[in-house]
Design a protein around this motif. Sequence first.
Motif, mmCIF file in Angstrom:
data_model
loop_
_atom_site.group_PDB
_atom_site.id
_atom_site.type_symbol
_atom_site.label_atom_id
_atom_site.label_comp_id
_atom_site.label_asym_id
_atom_site.label_seq_id
_atom_site.Cartn_x
_atom_site.Cartn_y
_atom_site.Cartn_z
ATOM 1 N N SER A 282 0.837 -1.203 0.000
ATOM 2 C CA SER A 282 0.000 0.000 0.000
ATOM 3 C C SER A 282 0.867 1.246 0.000
ATOM 4 C CB SER A 282 -0.909 0.039 1.233
ATOM 5 O OG SER A 282 -1.463 -1.199 1.443
ATOM 6 N N GLN B 184 2.320 1.789 -3.392
ATOM 7 C CA GLN B 184 1.245 2.225 -4.272
ATOM 8 C C GLN B 184 0.931 3.702 -4.063
ATOM 9 O OE1 GLN B 184 -0.500 1.050 -6.785
ATOM 10 N NE2 GLN B 184 -1.688 2.929 -6.766
ATOM 11 N N SER B 185 0.814 4.120 -2.780
ATOM 12 C CA SER B 185 0.395 5.499 -2.538
ATOM 13 C C SER B 185 1.526 6.478 -2.851
ATOM 14 C CB SER B 185 -0.076 5.669 -1.094
ATOM 15 O OG SER B 185 0.977 5.364 -0.222
ATOM 16 N N PHE C 275 -6.650 -4.212 -0.854
ATOM 17 C CA PHE C 275 -5.577 -3.643 -1.678
ATOM 18 C C PHE C 275 -6.105 -2.669 -2.722
ATOM 19 C CE2 PHE C 275 -3.221 -3.824 -5.679
ATOM 20 C CZ PHE C 275 -1.992 -3.355 -5.270
#
Lengths: 360, 283
Positions: A182, A185-186, A205
Motif C-alpha cells: 500500500s 502504491q500510494s 488492496f
Amino acid sequence: MATIKLVDITHTYVKGRVETPALRGINLTFEEGCPSALLGPSGCGKTTLLNILSGLLIPSSGRVYFDDVDVTDLPTEERNIAQVFQFPVVYDSMNVYGNLAFPLKNRKVPHREVDQRVREVACLLDLIDDLDSGPRSLPAGKRQLLALGRGLVREDTSVILLDEPMTQIDVHQRWFLRRELSKVQSRLNITMIYVTHDQYEALTFAEKVVVMNDGLVVQEGTPEELYRNPQHPFVGYFIGTPGMNLMECRLEGNRLELPGFTKSISKALAEKLKKHGAQFKLGVRPEYVHCDTRKHEGWFPLTVTIVEDRGEFQIITLQGDGSSLKSQMPSTLQVTEGQQMWVNFLEEKVKVYKNDQAIV
Amino acid sequence: MKTRVIWFLLPALLLMSVSAFLPVMTVLNYSLHVLFAGSIPKYIGLENYKAAMHTEPFVKAIGRQFIYTLEILLLEIPLGLALAMTLPKKGIFVGLVLVLLGIPLLIPWNVVGIIWRLFIRADIGVLPEAFKRIGVAYSVEKAHPAWWTVIAMDVWHWTPLVTLLCYAGLRAIPQEFYQAARVDSASKFATFRYVTLPKLKHVMIIAVLLRSMDSFKVYSEPFILTAGGPGTTTELLSLFVSRQAIGAFNLGLSSAFSLIYFIIVLVMCYVLYVTMTQIGERR
C-alpha cells in the motif's frame, strides 16, 4: 505507467481435439496509477488473463493495449511489465543489490544511474540495510518485496502484475507485505493489477476490483460497491464471509413465496417485480437477517441448525422447509442448536435477481 | 528391550562381517607383514606402505588415475549439461529420447569394453576407418590414441548419466524464474548464468561426485579395451592393483596397494556424504 485496455479478449485452450474456453469476451480498462484487483475462484480465467497481460499467452482473439499501443503480439521482454509471482522469485546467486540492479544492467543503463535507482528503491522498500546480504537470509515477505523492487527500479514500467503474491507468505509477514504494498502504491502511484482468489486481499488492496467467474467479468467496481450492490448473484455469494443468502422465490400478489416461508413485501416493490415475471432469485446478506426468540408480526419461524461463534458475533444457520439461511447476530443473543427462531429481513436490504441480473 | 534388538541386528551384522569387515581386516593384517604365498608371515609394521609409496608404477598409476578423472569430468559435465538443455521438454519424444540415452547405462560394463574393442579393430573397426578418411593416423598401439580412446569410451558410457541428472534438475526449476528473467530483459547467457546454473548447482555437485567416485573404480572397460597398454600408458589404479595382487606373489605389498586405493575411494565417499547432507541442511 500506462492505462491498460483489454478489448474483446477470448481465449480457448486447445489440446488435441479438446477445446477448453478460458476467457469468453473480456472488455476491461485498468486506469493509470490505479491499484486494481482481479478476483475470482480457481479456474475462472484470471491466470489466463494475467498471462495474456504479461505476454506469456497470445489470446485467441481480441487486442491488448498499453496506452493505445497494441502490445498483443509483443513478447514479455518488450512490454515493460513487472511481475510478482506466487512465491518470491529472486536470483539466489546475487545479493540484494545485484538483484535490484539486474534489470537495469540488462538494459545497459550507466553505472551511476543504476546505483542511484537501486538505492532509491531499496530505501522505499526498507531494504537499504540488506543490500549486501544474500536473498536467502531474508524472510519471505522481504524476498517478495525484493521481487517487486526489480519491477520498480525501471522507470518505464507500464504495469506491475501481482499473481497471488501472498500465497506462500506466512500470516505475520503478510501483514508486513500488505502494508509495504500500500505504501509503494500510494507513494509512486503506479498501475498495479493484483490477481487473487482471496476477497480480503483484493478488497483491502484495490480501489477497483474486477470479479471474474467462468471466463467472464461478472462485475467491476470499488470494494464498497461490490459489497453493497452485487449486480450478479455470484458476486453476492463470493464476496462477504459468509456470502449472501441466495434463494429461489415466487411472486404471489404482495408476497414472496420462498421455500419454507413467505415474506410480505410493499406494493411498490411488488409492482416493480411484476414487470419482470414471477420467478426470481432473492439475495440477502447475513448481517441483514435478524432473528429473535420472540414472535413478531410478519416474522417467520425457522429452526436453528448450526451456531458458529466468531467472537463478537455469531453466524446462525437457520433451516426451513427446503431452504437454508445464514444470519449474523451479536454474540449476546442466546441460541442453541435445534431451537426455533423468528426471522425477518428488511426489504430495502434485499437484492432480487432475474436471469442472474440484479433488478432491485 | 535392548538385548532383543541385538538379536534382530545379529544376522545382518554377521553377514556384513563375513562379506566386508573380515576381508578388509585380513587385507589390513596382510599389509603389515612380509608375506609371500606359502611363507611364514613376519610383522614389519608400516614398511609395506613406505615401499608402496616408493613404488614408481603405483605412484604413476595414482597420478594417471587423477588425470583420467579430471579429464572425464571436464568432458562429461559440460557435455551432459549441454545435452540436457537441448532435450525436448514435453511431447511424445521425451520418453523415446530418455530411453535411448539410458541404453549405454544399461549395458554391462564388460560389454561396453567389447563394443569399443570392435570399434577400434584395425580391420573392421569404425574408428580407424573414420580417422583414415580424414587423413589422421590412428592406432591404439600408440600411447596417445589409446589414452583418448579410453577417455572417449568413458564419455560415451557415462555422459548419459550426467544428462539424466541435469535433465531432472532442469525440469525441477519453476518456470516463473524464466518468466522473471524475461521480464527483466535478461539475455540468454544471463538467464543461463543467473537462473539455470545456480538452480542446478546441487545436481551438478552430485553428478561430479558420482562420476569421480565411479571413475576411480573403473576396471572392466579399460581392461578389455587396452588392458592398460600399450606399456602402462592406460593402466589406471584398479588395473595396477589387481595386476599386482593376481600376478605377483608379494601379498603384503599388494595388500598395502589395495588399502591405499581403498582409502582414496573412502575419502571421496566421505566428501560425497558430507556434501549431500549439507545440501539437505541448507534447504
